[in-house]
Motif scaffolding. Structure first.
Motif, PDB file in Angstrom:
ATOM      1  N   TYR A   1       5.708  -4.300  -0.114  1.00 56.86           N
ATOM      2  CA  TYR A   1       5.537  -3.694   1.210  1.00 56.86           C
ATOM      3  C   TYR A   1       5.066  -2.243   1.184  1.00 56.86           C
ATOM      4  O   TYR A   1       4.335  -1.802   2.065  1.00 56.86           O
ATOM      5  N   ILE A   2       5.436  -1.474   0.169  1.00 52.54           N
ATOM      6  CA  ILE A   2       5.043  -0.059   0.136  1.00 52.54           C
ATOM      7  C   ILE A   2       3.531   0.074  -0.001  1.00 52.54           C
ATOM      8  O   ILE A   2       2.869   0.777   0.777  1.00 52.54           O
ATOM      9  N   GLN A   3       2.962  -0.610  -0.984  1.00 52.70           N
ATOM     10  CA  GLN A   3       1.510  -0.523  -1.184  1.00 52.70           C
ATOM     11  C   GLN A   3       0.749  -1.196  -0.047  1.00 52.70           C
ATOM     12  O   GLN A   3      -0.303  -0.698   0.382  1.00 52.70           O
ATOM     13  N   ASN A   4       1.266  -2.311   0.440  1.00 47.11           N
ATOM     14  CA  ASN A   4       0.606  -2.991   1.549  1.00 47.11           C
ATOM     15  C   ASN A   4       0.564  -2.105   2.794  1.00 47.11           C
ATOM     16  O   ASN A   4      -0.440  -2.056   3.504  1.00 47.11           O
ATOM     17  N   ASN A   5       1.654  -1.395   3.064  1.00 48.57           N
ATOM     18  CA  ASN A   5       1.693  -0.498   4.219  1.00 48.57           C
ATOM     19  C   ASN A   5       0.747   0.690   4.053  1.00 48.57           C
ATOM     20  O   ASN A   5       0.175   1.184   5.027  1.00 48.57           O
ATOM     21  N   ARG A   6       0.593   1.139   2.818  1.00 48.77           N
ATOM     22  CA  ARG A   6      -0.369   2.223   2.572  1.00 48.77           C
ATOM     23  C   ARG A   6      -1.781   1.782   2.918  1.00 48.77           C
ATOM     24  O   ARG A   6      -2.558   2.539   3.507  1.00 48.77           O
ATOM     25  N   LEU A   7      -2.108   0.545   2.547  1.00 46.06           N
ATOM     26  CA  LEU A   7      -3.440   0.041   2.852  1.00 46.06           C
ATOM     27  C   LEU A   7      -3.621  -0.172   4.353  1.00 46.06           C
ATOM     28  O   LEU A   7      -4.685   0.130   4.902  1.00 46.06           O
ATOM     29  N   LEU A   8      -2.578  -0.656   5.028  1.00 46.21           N
ATOM     30  CA  LEU A   8      -2.663  -0.810   6.484  1.00 46.21           C
ATOM     31  C   LEU A   8      -2.885   0.541   7.161  1.00 46.21           C
ATOM     32  O   LEU A   8      -3.653   0.656   8.117  1.00 46.21           O
ATOM     33  N   LEU A   9      -2.190   1.557   6.648  1.00 47.77           N
ATOM     34  CA  LEU A   9      -2.364   2.904   7.206  1.00 47.77           C
ATOM     35  C   LEU A   9      -3.789   3.394   6.994  1.00 47.77           C
ATOM     36  O   LEU A   9      -4.365   4.068   7.860  1.00 47.77           O
ATOM     37  N   LYS A  10      -4.366   3.013   5.855  1.00 51.11           N
ATOM     38  CA  LYS A  10      -5.746   3.396   5.578  1.00 51.11           C
ATOM     39  C   LYS A  10      -6.696   2.757   6.588  1.00 51.11           C
ATOM     40  O   LYS A  10      -7.620   3.402   7.095  1.00 51.11           O
ATOM     41  N   PHE A  11      -6.462   1.467   6.907  1.00 50.45           N
ATOM     42  CA  PHE A  11      -7.263   0.792   7.924  1.00 50.45           C
ATOM     43  C   PHE A  11      -7.147   1.513   9.273  1.00 50.45           C
ATOM     44  O   PHE A  11      -8.138   1.757   9.965  1.00 50.45           O
ATOM     45  N   LYS A  12      -5.910   1.851   9.629  1.00 50.85           N
ATOM     46  CA  LYS A  12      -5.678   2.482  10.928  1.00 50.85           C
ATOM     47  C   LYS A  12      -6.298   3.872  10.986  1.00 50.85           C
ATOM     48  O   LYS A  12      -6.914   4.247  12.006  1.00 50.85           O
ATOM     49  N   ASP A  13      -6.162   4.633   9.904  1.00 51.99           N
ATOM     50  CA  ASP A  13      -6.757   5.973   9.867  1.00 51.99           C
ATOM     51  C   ASP A  13      -8.275   5.908   9.999  1.00 51.99           C
ATOM     52  O   ASP A  13      -8.896   6.740  10.668  1.00 51.99           O
TER      53      ASP A  13
END
Length: 402
Positions: A58-70
């Motif tokens: 979940y930590i790395q997956n959430n980082r990637l989701l944040l990248k999409f959102k940013d």
């Protein structure tokens, strides 16, 4: 006013997961942009729009989701600066171009998907995508191609080219399935339209691999179980891994490698299979308990059950590299064990899984129960019925092998 949020879209896939999307709303109109992720409802935090701790990465997956959102927020901000008025179609076009500057060219999009997979820790998938992309590039003589050029004719010529280089049905099928998955991702992200889909006429199902599943019978498995490693201490781990896999419904090497002590309680082992993301809860049989006891005394001071990963906190790339090295040694050791046991078959890590199924069949267990034991996901009438069965049926079937 606009809102940009990562959400779980209620469009369930056959495995029970839902697509994780970027939802962009402006002037009461909404568009969804697919990410590479899927999630179950139990692994998703609806209020914060991210994976919760029940997701294995979940930590790395959430980082990637944040990248999409940013990235989406930047595109939206840039459009606000450039235009007095814009709509979601303008945003969609800019966001697609921002994600893939060459738009409908195949290889830049392919490389982006590979990067996302690596960032998400999906090293096995990334490797397969890389190998298939390299093959397609060679076939195309390293020329740029657009998705529109991938036609039924293109696929048949690629198949013929692979055969001319010694390709088998099984190998060709894997590459074509990878290309089809990429094509579908391009549709999901609005890179191309779902018209003239080449895989609607080019049927991968015609590529039926001729390879025979390698499996041992119960007498041969018993020889390995009873194999005395006292004179061959370098083979102790290989024997234990094979027996453990056999008595845990064919748990594969990757799942054994990352199995943690927290996944083991007094009577069961609970884990999520890396390949299918299916959850398994397996009753600990006496041979498995004996092996667990052994590694309680002999394993490294890490969170892992088996001494394969040498320390905690490794990156996905480091784990994948370690897997390749240790799996090669494991398979060499298994071949030595087979020779010492007088088994005239090529033994490898996956043989334990095939042997589990073969031995259950020898014991008269129904084929549908065997399929459920292995976690097969085929959408057949039998499998739908078997979803209603409790795990005790499967544990009783496995206990027949004792």
């Amino acid at each position: 006013m606009a809102s940009i949020k990562t959400v779980l879209r209620k469009k369930v896939f056959s495995d029970g997961t839902f697509p994780v999307c970027l939802r962009v709303t402006k002037n009461r109109k909404t568009k969804y942009f697919y990410t590479i992720f899927r999630s179950t409802e139990l692994e998703w935090n609806y209020s914060s729009g991210c994976f919760n701790s029940k997701n294995s990465n979940y930590i790395q997956n959430n980082r990637l989701l944040l990248k999409f959102k940013d990235r989406a927020l930047k595109v939206y901000s840039d459009l606000q600066m450039e235009k007095e008025y814009f709509n979601l179609d303008d945003f969609s076009k800019r966001f697609r171009v921002d994600n893939n500057p060459e738009n409908d060219y195949v290889f830049p999009f392919w490389e982006e998907i590979i990067s996302e997979m690596k960032l998400a820790g999906r090293m096995g998938n990334a490797t397969m995508y890389e190998e298939t992309m390299k093959s397609i590039k060679q076939f195309c003589k390293f020329k740029k191609i657009r998705f529109q050029e991938i036609t039924n004719t293109f696929l048949n010529k690629y198949e013929a080219w692979l055969r001319s280089r010694g390709g088998t049905d099984g190998g060709i099928s894997i590459k074509q399935r990878t290309l089809r998955a990429l094509y579908n991702k391009a549709i999901e992200r609005n890179i191309i339209k779902d018209t003239n889909h080449p895989f609607k006429t080019y049927k991968i199902s015609k590529l039926k691999g001729q390879g025979i599943k390698k499996a041992l019978d119960f007498d041969q498995v018993t020889k390995i179980i009873n194999f005395d490693t006292s004179q061959y201490p370098h083979l102790e781990d290989a024997k234990n891994y094979f027996v453990f896999s056999f008595y845990t419904r064919g748990m594969n090497y990757t799942d054994m490698m990352v199995l943690k002590w927290q996944d083991v309680d007094a009577t069961t082992i609970s884990y999520i299979r890396n390949k299918t993301k299916g959850r398994f809860v397996i009753t600990i049989l006496p041979p498995v308990q004996e092996i667990l006891n052994y590694y309680k005394q002999h394993s490294l001071p890490t969170k892992y059950v088996f001494p394969i990963l040498l320390k905690d906190g490794l990156t996905p790339a480091q784990i994948d590299n370690r897997k390749k090295k240790t799996l090669a040694k494991y398979n060499r050791d298994l071949k030595e064990i087979a020779s010492l046991c007088g088994i005239n078959k090529s033994l490898s890590s996956y043989v334990a899984r095939h042997s589990f199924a073969n031995c259950l069949k020898q014991k008269g267990v129904a084929t549908d129960v065997i399929g459920e034991s292995l976690g097969h996901k085929d959408l057949t009438t039998t499998q739908v019925y078997l979803k209603e069965l409790g795990s005790t049926v499967l544990d009783d079937a496995a206990a027949l092998l004792l």
